[in-house]
Motif scaffolding. Structure first.
Motif, mmCIF file in Angstrom:
data_model
loop_
_atom_site.group_PDB
_atom_site.id
_atom_site.type_symbol
_atom_site.label_atom_id
_atom_site.label_comp_id
_atom_site.label_asym_id
_atom_site.label_seq_id
_atom_site.Cartn_x
_atom_site.Cartn_y
_atom_site.Cartn_z
ATOM 1 N N ILE A 153 0.852 -1.183 0.000
ATOM 2 C CA ILE A 153 0.000 0.000 0.000
ATOM 3 C C ILE A 153 0.887 1.232 0.000
ATOM 4 O O ILE A 153 1.858 1.312 0.751
ATOM 5 C CB ILE A 153 -0.910 0.051 1.243
ATOM 6 N N GLU A 154 0.540 2.199 -0.822
ATOM 7 C CA GLU A 154 1.251 3.480 -0.809
ATOM 8 C C GLU A 154 0.308 4.558 -0.290
ATOM 9 O O GLU A 154 -0.820 4.701 -0.751
ATOM 10 C CB GLU A 154 1.744 3.858 -2.205
ATOM 11 N N PHE A 155 0.784 5.292 0.716
ATOM 12 C CA PHE A 155 0.050 6.434 1.249
ATOM 13 C C PHE A 155 0.803 7.689 0.847
ATOM 14 O O PHE A 155 2.009 7.784 1.035
ATOM 15 C CB PHE A 155 -0.035 6.364 2.778
ATOM 16 N N LYS A 156 0.098 8.666 0.285
ATOM 17 C CA LYS A 156 0.719 9.941 -0.084
ATOM 18 C C LYS A 156 0.215 11.026 0.839
ATOM 19 O O LYS A 156 -0.991 11.224 0.977
ATOM 20 C CB LYS A 156 0.404 10.299 -1.536
ATOM 21 N N ARG A 157 1.130 11.711 1.457
ATOM 22 C CA ARG A 157 0.768 12.819 2.329
ATOM 23 C C ARG A 157 1.189 14.118 1.655
ATOM 24 O O ARG A 157 2.276 14.231 1.099
ATOM 25 C CB ARG A 157 1.446 12.683 3.687
ATOM 26 N N TYR A 158 0.294 15.086 1.729
ATOM 27 C CA TYR A 158 0.560 16.395 1.139
ATOM 28 C C TYR A 158 0.779 17.390 2.282
ATOM 29 O O TYR A 158 -0.172 17.952 2.824
ATOM 30 C CB TYR A 158 -0.617 16.831 0.261
#
Length: 353
Positions: free
Chosen positions: A93-98
Motif C-alpha cells: 500500500i502506498e500512502f501519499k501525504r501532502y
C-alpha cells in the motif's frame, strides 16, 4: 491465542489514549487482523519487517506492537491511501501525504509511505482488503456528502479533507476494491473501468452510474470476469444504494447486475434502461433470493433483454420476500404471456391482495 473480543479489549486503551477510537471503541473499530510482518518505508529506505497487528478504524490504518500491553507503532490515514497492490501472500500500500495541506510552515513537497505486509493470504487477506477499501469509500463519501460532524475529527484530518477534491473522491474506494479483486482473481484490470470509477463517481446517496463508462461499451474488450468482479465490488461496497445503466449494450451486464444484487447489503434501486443484456434466465431471481437484507425498493429493467418463462417463475418467487419493493418495471423485456401472468399473481400475493 486471543479471540477477537479479547484482542479488541487489549488494544482499546492504546487506541483510546491516542484518539483513534471513542471510549465505546467498538463502533470505531472496523477490523483487527492477526499478527503479520509489516514494513513501513519512505522513499529510498530499505525494507525492515516487524510483527504488527493491523487495526482498521473509521479513518485510519493503525499498526500495533503485540504483547501483554499492546502499543501503537505507526498509523496512516485511509484518506491518504494512493495505491494498492496485492499478490497471493503480500499486500503493498502506498500512502501519499501532502504536507502543505497540514500546516503552512511545511514545505510544499509531497511525501509517501510504502507499507508491505508479508504472509497475509487467503481469507485473512480478503477480509483485510475488503475492510480497508470499503471504509476508505465510506469515509470519502461521508466527507463529500458533509454527513459527518467534522468538528469531532482531529485538526490534521479536517485540513486534509478540506483539500481533498482531486485526491479524494467517493469512487476511489470502489476503484481500489475493483482493482484488488481483479488482482486476487488473476483477471486483468480494465483501466477504462478503473479510471471511470475513480474520476466520475460523485456524492449524493451514493449512486453508481455506469451509463457512460467506456469499459462497458460494445467496442470495449472488458471480459466477463472483469464485469463480474466489478459487480462483486459494487456489492461488497456497502455505501452503494443505486445502480444505474442507460443505453449500454453489453452481453455481460446480467453477470454484473446479479453479482451486485446478490452481495449488496445496501442496494435500494436497480435501473437498467435500454441496455441490451441478452437473456436473464433464472439469474436475477437467484440473485434476489440470495440477497440477505432485502432492501431493494425499485427494479427497472425496461428494454434490457429477455426474461423467459423459467426466469419469470424464479423472479416472481424471489420477490415475495421483498416487502419494501414499491416499483417493478419489466416493459419491453420480451416477457412471455405466461411469465406476465405468473409475475402478476405473485405480486398480488406479495401485496396481500
Amino acid at each position: 491465542q486471543m479471540n477477537d473480543l479479547q484482542l479488541f479489549e487489549s488494544l482499546k486503551p492504546a487506541l483510546v489514549d491516542e484518539g483513534f477510537v471513542s471510549e465505546s471503541g467498538i463502533m470505531d473499530i472496523v477490523s483487527v487482523s492477526p499478527p503479520v510482518y509489516v514494513s513501513l518505508t519512505s522513499s529510498g529506505d530499505n525494507d525492515h519487517f516487524e510483527q504488527r497487528i493491523l487495526v482498521v478504524t473509521t479513518f485510519n490504518l493503525v499498526f500495533i506492537i503485540p504483547g501483554s500491553k499492546p502499543s501503537i507503532a505507526n498509523s496512516c490515514s485511509l484518506l491518504e491511501l494512493y495505491q494498492l497492490e496485492v499478490d497471493t501472500s503480500e499486500v503493498q500500500i502506498e500512502f501519499k501525504r501532502y504536507p502543505q495541506l497540514l500546516c503552512k510552515e511545511v514545505s510544499n513537497s509531497e511525501s509517501s509511505t510504502r507499507v508491505r505486509i508479508k504472509d497475509i493470504k487467503g481469507e485473512d487477506q480478503r477480509s483485510f482488503l475488503k475492510s480497508l477499501v470499503h471504509h476508505l469509500g465510506c469515509a470519502t463519501a461521508a466527507w463529500t456528502d458533509r454527513k459527518e460532524n467534522l468538528t469531532t475529527l482531529p485538526d490534521y484530518l479536517t485540513q486534509t479533507l478540506s483539500a481533498s477534491r482531486s485526491h479524494i473522491n467517493p469512487g476511489k474506494g470502489l476503484a481500489l476494491l475493483y482493482g484488488a479483486l481483479c488482482t486476487l482473481n488473476a483477471s486483468p484490470v480494465s483501466l477504462e473501468i478503473y479510471t471511470y470509477l475513480e474520476r466520475t463517481l460523485t456524492s449524493g446517496f451514493f449512486q453508481v452510474e455506469l451509463s457512460y463508462c467506456p469499459g462497458l461499451s460494445a467496442k470495449s474488450n472488458s471480459s466477463q470476469a472483469s464485469l463480474q468482479l466489478l459487480g462483486i465490488a459494487i456489492g461488497i461496497h456497502s455505501s452503494v444504494e443505486s445502480l444505474v445503466v442507460r443505453d449500454v449494450s453489453n452481453k455481460h451486464m446480467v453477470t454484473l447486475v446479479c453479482q451486485a444484487i446478490k452481495l449488496s447489503p445496501s442496494l435500494k434501486r436497480v435501473l437498467l434502461h435500454n441496455s441490451k443484456s441478452g437473456t436473464w434466465g433464472t439469474s436475477l431471481g437467484k440473485a434476489l433470493e440470495a440477497n440477505s437484507t432485502k432492501k431493494i425498493e425499485m427494479i427497472y429493467l425496461s428494454g434490457s433483454g429477455k426474461i423467459k418463462d423459467p426466469g419469470a417463475e424464479s423472479l416472481a418467487s424471489a420477490l415475495t420476500s421483498y416487502e419494501k419493493l414499491t416499483s417493478l418495471v419489466l416493459s419491453n423485456m420480451e416477457l412471455s404471456s405466461k411469465g406476465n401472468e405468473r409475475g402478476e399473481k405473485e405480486e398480488r400475493k406479495r401485496r396481500g391482495e
